[in-house]
Design an enzyme around this catalytic site. Structure first.
Site, short mmCIF file in Angstrom:
data_model
loop_
_atom_site.label_atom_id
_atom_site.label_comp_id
_atom_site.label_asym_id
_atom_site.label_seq_id
_atom_site.Cartn_x
_atom_site.Cartn_y
_atom_site.Cartn_z
N CYS A 50 -5.15 2.34 9.03
CA CYS A 50 -3.73 2.55 8.72
C CYS A 50 -3.48 2.30 7.24
O CYS A 50 -3.97 1.33 6.67
CB CYS A 50 -2.86 1.60 9.55
SG CYS A 50 -3.19 1.69 11.32
N CYS A 83 9.31 -1.93 -3.84
CA CYS A 83 10.12 -1.16 -2.88
C CYS A 83 11.61 -1.39 -3.13
O CYS A 83 12.05 -2.51 -3.38
CB CYS A 83 9.76 -1.58 -1.46
SG CYS A 83 10.66 -0.64 -0.19
N CYS A 116 14.99 -5.33 2.64
CA CYS A 116 14.63 -6.03 3.88
C CYS A 116 14.49 -7.52 3.60
O CYS A 116 13.71 -7.92 2.72
CB CYS A 116 13.32 -5.48 4.44
SG CYS A 116 13.32 -3.69 4.71
N CYS A 167 4.16 5.15 16.38
CA CYS A 167 3.88 3.72 16.44
C CYS A 167 5.16 3.03 15.99
O CYS A 167 5.57 3.16 14.84
CB CYS A 167 2.71 3.37 15.52
SG CYS A 167 2.43 1.60 15.30
N CYS A 199 -3.64 6.39 10.56
CA CYS A 199 -2.22 6.06 10.71
C CYS A 199 -1.64 5.81 9.32
O CYS A 199 -2.33 5.34 8.42
CB CYS A 199 -2.06 4.81 11.58
SG CYS A 199 -0.35 4.24 11.79
N CYS A 235 10.89 -9.15 3.58
CA CYS A 235 9.76 -8.49 2.94
C CYS A 235 9.49 -8.98 1.53
O CYS A 235 10.38 -9.00 0.67
CB CYS A 235 9.98 -6.98 2.92
SG CYS A 235 8.55 -6.07 2.31
N ARG A 255 0.57 -3.67 20.60
CA ARG A 255 -0.30 -4.17 19.54
C ARG A 255 0.13 -5.57 19.08
O ARG A 255 1.29 -5.78 18.70
CB ARG A 255 -0.29 -3.20 18.35
CG ARG A 255 -1.25 -3.59 17.22
CD ARG A 255 -1.42 -2.45 16.23
NE ARG A 255 -1.99 -1.29 16.90
CZ ARG A 255 -1.43 -0.08 16.92
NH1 ARG A 255 -0.30 0.14 16.30
NH2 ARG A 255 -2.01 0.90 17.56
#
Length: 438
Positions: free
Chosen positions: A186, A142, A146, A279, A219, A149, A354
């Site tokens: 998901c 990616c 972040c 979400c 999802c 991450c 959640r």
């Protein structure tokens, strides 16, 4: 299927109305009047339920459910002003201020937990918990930075970039998740955005259609979306789209620099406008202050529509990431998680909260505390993207121990038992009262 579900809802609620009428004392005409929200005329006019169906014999099936579509479900409560039970009142608001949310967040812990548990029972059956499985269909590589991450190309971690999974591989994983009891599947991809990934997006659409055909809710979390991409996902059968805000607008630039907070809000708007359930939640343990946690909840609670679900994550630190290599970041404990979950439950009563990443670090007793705070959805399975998550069998054993049951796929939530028993007083707008006297 929807009309059948609504018929059953109407029959059960008509039965409950007689119970409520016994528990509500007459009030002077100038005061708010507690009335039954679920009048036969309301359900008939909104959903074309026939008079014969409304006046038919009571349903004996205890599994009486509301519509699964959050928008249709929430439309049943358009005229509802307030719910109250056990000395607490609750209302659906989009005009919360930060001081108001902070006042709730910083309540003494015992009081916060009791209030959240009470609100939870006003709107939900606390015994029913949604089970979701998250599969990484594209791991690593990616281009975002972040700081938490493990999948970012900016960090040197154990995660190595892998190709996108084949459609059949994903469908096989979804089948296993369904067999293990999961009802929402998901799919996550380590992308900054879909952009011009036409071939990859075509495969994702095929995955969505395939998983949906299995009877599972679907999802995705694929990074930033355009309005057109959101529309295509909706047409393919996508149930919900995850796009977390992570933290407050103020703390966000300290966590990520390659995407703005506004970028995230724009994707959420595109998803919402396409008719897909949103979400959206955050992560605790990013070096944020408690005021940042309040700030995140403020953003979520003041969106035009509250998210259908709000995942609350505890950071799972990974060596090689900036946050994973810092020694001065305080670890997140069960009281941090419970306080965040409880506040989310109170300010967004109709939202599923959640319990997400980091659950493995908490004992069963600690997880129970978080359910008591108002969590009614979990991620289950072996992996949560690239970090460990409790296995299916352990979760099923925990559910049995706690008396929980999984929420079925494509079925709405159960009517709250406390509402059915007449313990929840519901106040309606003046316009609704005037109409009821006409």
């Amino acid at each position: 299927m929807l009309s059948s579900s609504l018929n059953r809802v109407s029959h059960s609620l008509l039965r409950f109305s007689s119970i409520r009428s016994l528990s509500v004392a007459p009030l002077p005409t100038e005061q708010a009047i507690v009335v039954d929200r679920y009048k036969a005329s309301d359900i008939k006019s909104h959903h074309n339920v026939s008079k014969q169906q409304l006046n038919g014999p009571p349903m004996t099936d205890p599994e009486i459910r509301l519509p699964n579509d959050a928008r249709i479900r929430n439309s049943l409560y358009d005229t509802e002003e307030e719910r109250s039970m056990a000395g607490y009142s609750s209302t659906i608001r989009h005009d919360w201020t930060k001081p108001e949310i902070a006042e709730i967040y910083f309540l003494p812990f015992y009081e916060l937990m009791y209030r959240a548990a009470t609100v939870h029972r006003m709107y939900w059956d606390p015994s029913e918990v949604q089970q979701c499985t998250l599969l990484s269909i594209k791991t690593g590589g990616c281009t975002e930075d972040c700081s938490y991450c493990s999948q970012s190309v900016s960090h040197k971690t154990f995660v190595k970039p892998t190709p996108t999974l084949k459609v059949q591989e994903v469908l096989e994983a979804a089948k296993k998740a369904k067999e293990a009891g999961s009802t929402r599947f998901c799919m996550g991809a380590a992308w900054r955005e879909l952009g011009n990934k036409k071939n990859a997006f075509g495969h994702v659409l095929e995955m969505v259609r395939g998983v949906n055909a299995m009877g599972l809710e679907v999802c995705c979390t694929l990074g930033m979306l355009t309005a057109e991409q959101a529309k295509q996902l909706k047409e393919a059968g996508l149930t919900a789209y995850n796009h977390n805000l992570d933290t407050s607008p103020e703390h966000y630039p300290k966590v990520i620099t390659t995407r703005t907070y506004e970028d995230r809000l724009n994707t959420i708007a595109n998803v919402r406008e396409a008719g897909i359930n949103v979400c959206c939640g955050g992560i605790l343990g990013l070096g944020e202050a408690e005021t940042d946690r309040v700030g995140l909840l403020h953003v979520l609670a003041t969106l035009p529509e509250h998210p259908e679900s709000v995942p609350i994550n505890a950071l799972v630190t990974v060596e090689g990431t900036p946050l994973g290599d810092k020694d001065n970041i305080d670890s997140v404990d069960v009281f941090d998680m419970a306080r965040m979950i409880a506040t989310a439950r109170i300010v967004m009563p109709r939202t599923m909260v959640r319990l997400s990443a980091g659950r493995l670090s908490f004992s069963e007793a600690e997880q129970y505390l978080m359910f008591q705070a108002g969590a009614n959805s979990i991620f289950t399975g072996d992996k949560l993207l690239t970090t460990s998550n409790p296995e299916f069998d352990k979760d099923q054993a925990l559910f049995q121990k706690l008396g929980f049951r999984g929420k079925p796929a494509h079925k709405g939530p159960l009517i709250p038992p406390k509402e059915g028993q007449g313990e929840v007083h519901i106040t309606h707008s003046k316009a609704e009262r005037a109409q009821s006297y006409a």
